[in-house]
Design an enzyme around this catalytic site. Structure first.
Site, PDB file in Angstrom:
ATOM      1  N   GLY A   8    -134.167  84.902 -18.239  1.00 30.76           N
ATOM      2  CA  GLY A   8    -132.883  85.472 -17.487  1.00 30.76           C
ATOM      3  C   GLY A   8    -132.148  86.317 -18.341  1.00 30.76           C
ATOM      4  CG  ASP A   9    -130.114  84.982 -21.797  1.00 37.47           C
ATOM      5  OD1 ASP A   9    -128.867  85.016 -21.309  1.00 37.47           O
ATOM      6  OD2 ASP A   9    -130.440  83.852 -21.740  1.00 37.47           O
ATOM      7  NE  ARG A  10    -135.042  92.117 -22.296  1.00 36.82           N
ATOM      8  CZ  ARG A  10    -135.045  93.022 -23.236  1.00 36.82           C
ATOM      9  NH1 ARG A  10    -135.528  92.807 -24.387  1.00 36.82           N
ATOM     10  NH2 ARG A  10    -134.069  93.755 -23.267  1.00 36.82           N
TER      11      ARG A  10
END
Length: 467
Positions: free
Chosen positions: A255-257
């Protein structure tokens, strides 16, 4: 080529630890697994992970976050040194950290420590937000975002602001360009009346996204669906952006990517639809390349790669899985420019000789060197997409050299398949394939089919310029 635009990341940084080991027995005093041979690694987490991933794309990154004098804060500063510029808020308590215990790459246990929170905003942080050309907010509910909320609201009215929400954090400020909740987060934040353990289908995702667009006064919401891709809504009919492949790897940080890629592309001036599409591809590649254990996280800035390039790691894992099960790995290679019936016949025949088929594709640069400046007719990303759509193809990998020896040395296929038009030639890669006991196999050439022939006939077709 234009350099990537700078990005400001605002949010709660964490310190993450992974303990990798093996389990081959239970403890004698309790029915619990014994983890042997532990290997420990520490890495940035939360907003710090998002910042590092954005920096790995080659863009300058400033991270506004709360840090203190505790050991976890000091360790995180060391990990971030030389990778992002820090603007610190004072932290009350110890920095939050989490420890995952993994066996065979799968989490067995997680431990959470530290309950530190941002105490107050600073003039330096406010100034960084006021001067930013694009902002990514990563809110884990530890008050970094809360104490800067008014400044972020002003920024949302001025620059592209991407918001990665968390159920423990507050809602996005009005006017965000893109919010990126996961399916489970969207269900919770939209207060959808479904079971928390129910499958999150497209109908529910679309309903959640539509509710959140209106509730948050956001320009758009992209609900991430794990391996299925993402659903983008502007408050009407949603756009489904599917994953290019099914990636089997560590999804921690995906999700951060996704958020870091989307925010960076919006900073570069891309449309939201383009940013989400490339973010889906980047998140898929991230998982396929072992997620938080990839070089982009553990090292400094990595060389940017095309979002649609087929990750070699996916092909290598496919080959390794089939080989471990005692199956036969088949590989085929070529430019596959204007995929035609001859190509399909070759690939179908090759797949029938083994248990998986990996297609090795010349990159655009490689095709130009081999075929001339007018080629390829179809760009690399489109050639990959068409090949992946074939039922007989299990994985695709790209090579930049003129011949695929380097890639073949990693794949080590049992069979290397080529078309019968090579019957009178000694393939340069034949000796390499034979060195590990592999076999080069030629398949009958389907007469009358060639990319060059198709292109020449198309050039002679009347009215082609009007189409």
């Amino acid at each position: 080529m234009t350099s990537p635009a700078p990005l400001l990341v605002v949010g709660d940084a964490l310190l993450d630890h992974d303990v990798h080991g093996r389990v081959d027995r239970l403890a004698p005093d309790a029915p619990v697994p014994v983890v042997s041979g532990p290997r420990r690694a520490s890495r940035p987490g939360g907003a710090a992970l998002a910042a590092c991933l954005a920096a790995a794309d080659g863009r300058p990154v400033i991270l506004v976050t709360a840090l203190g004098d505790d050991p976890a804060s000091r360790a995180l500063r060391d990990l971030l040194a030389g990778r992002v510029d820090l603007v610190e808020l004072p932290l009350t308590g110890d920095l939050s950290s989490k420890t995952r215990v993994l066996v065979d790459g799968r989490p067995l246990l997680r431990l959470d420590d530290g309950d530190g929170r941002a105490r107050e905003a600073t003039e330096a942080a406010r100034r960084a937000i006021a001067e930013a050309g694009a902002v990514l907010v990563s809110d884990y509910g530890r008050d970094t975002v809360a104490v800067l909320r008014e400044d972020l609201a002003l920024a949302a009215a001025r620059v592209p602001l991407t918001w990665d929400p968390h159920p423990r954090g507050g809602p996005p400020v009005p006017g965000v360009r893109l919010a990126t909740p996961s399916a489970a987060e969207a269900r919770t934040l939209a207060h959808t009346a479904t079971s928390p353990t129910a499958d999150h289908d497209l109908h529910t995702a679309a309903q959640d996204a539509d509710r959140l667009v209106h509730a948050w006064h956001a320009a758009s919401v992209a609900v991430t669906l794990g391996g299925r891709g993402a659903l983008l809504s502007h408050g009407g009919t949603p756009l489904l952006v599917p994953s290019p492949v099914t990636a089997d790897g560590d999804a921690c940080g995906a999700g951060d990517r996704f958020a870091a890629t989307a925010a960076g592309l919006l900073a570069d001036g891309e449309l939201v639809e383009t940013a989400v599409r490339q973010a889906v591809h980047a998140a898929t590649r991230y998982v396929a390349e072992d997620g938080v254990r990839s070089d982009a996280v553990d090292a400094g800035r990595a060389e940017p790669r095309a979002a649609d390039r087929a990750p070699a790691g996916d092909a290598l894992r496919t080959a390794a899985r089939v080989r471990a099960a005692g199956g036969t790995v088949v590989a085929a290679g070529g430019c596959f420019d204007l995929l035609h019936a001859g190509h399909v016949a070759l690939l179908q025949a090759a797949r029938r000789t083994g248990d998986c088929l990996v297609v090795c594709v010349n990159s655009d640069a490689s095709v130009r060197r081999r075929k001339g400046s007018g080629r390829p007719l179809v760009p690399e990303a489109d050639r990959i997409r068409v090949l992946r759509a074939l039922e007989c193809v299990d994985a695709v990998a790209v090579f930049d050299e003129d011949t695929p020896e380097r890639l073949l040395a990693e794949l080590r296929p049992h069979i290397w398949a080529k078309g019968g038009d090579y019957a009178l030639a000694r393939l340069p890669e034949a000796a390499l394939v034979e060195s590990w006991g592999g076999q080069v196999v030629l398949f009958p050439y389907l007469d009358g089919r060639s990319t060059t022939g198709i292109a020449e006939r198309a050039a002679l077709t009347p009215g082609r310029a009007a189409r």
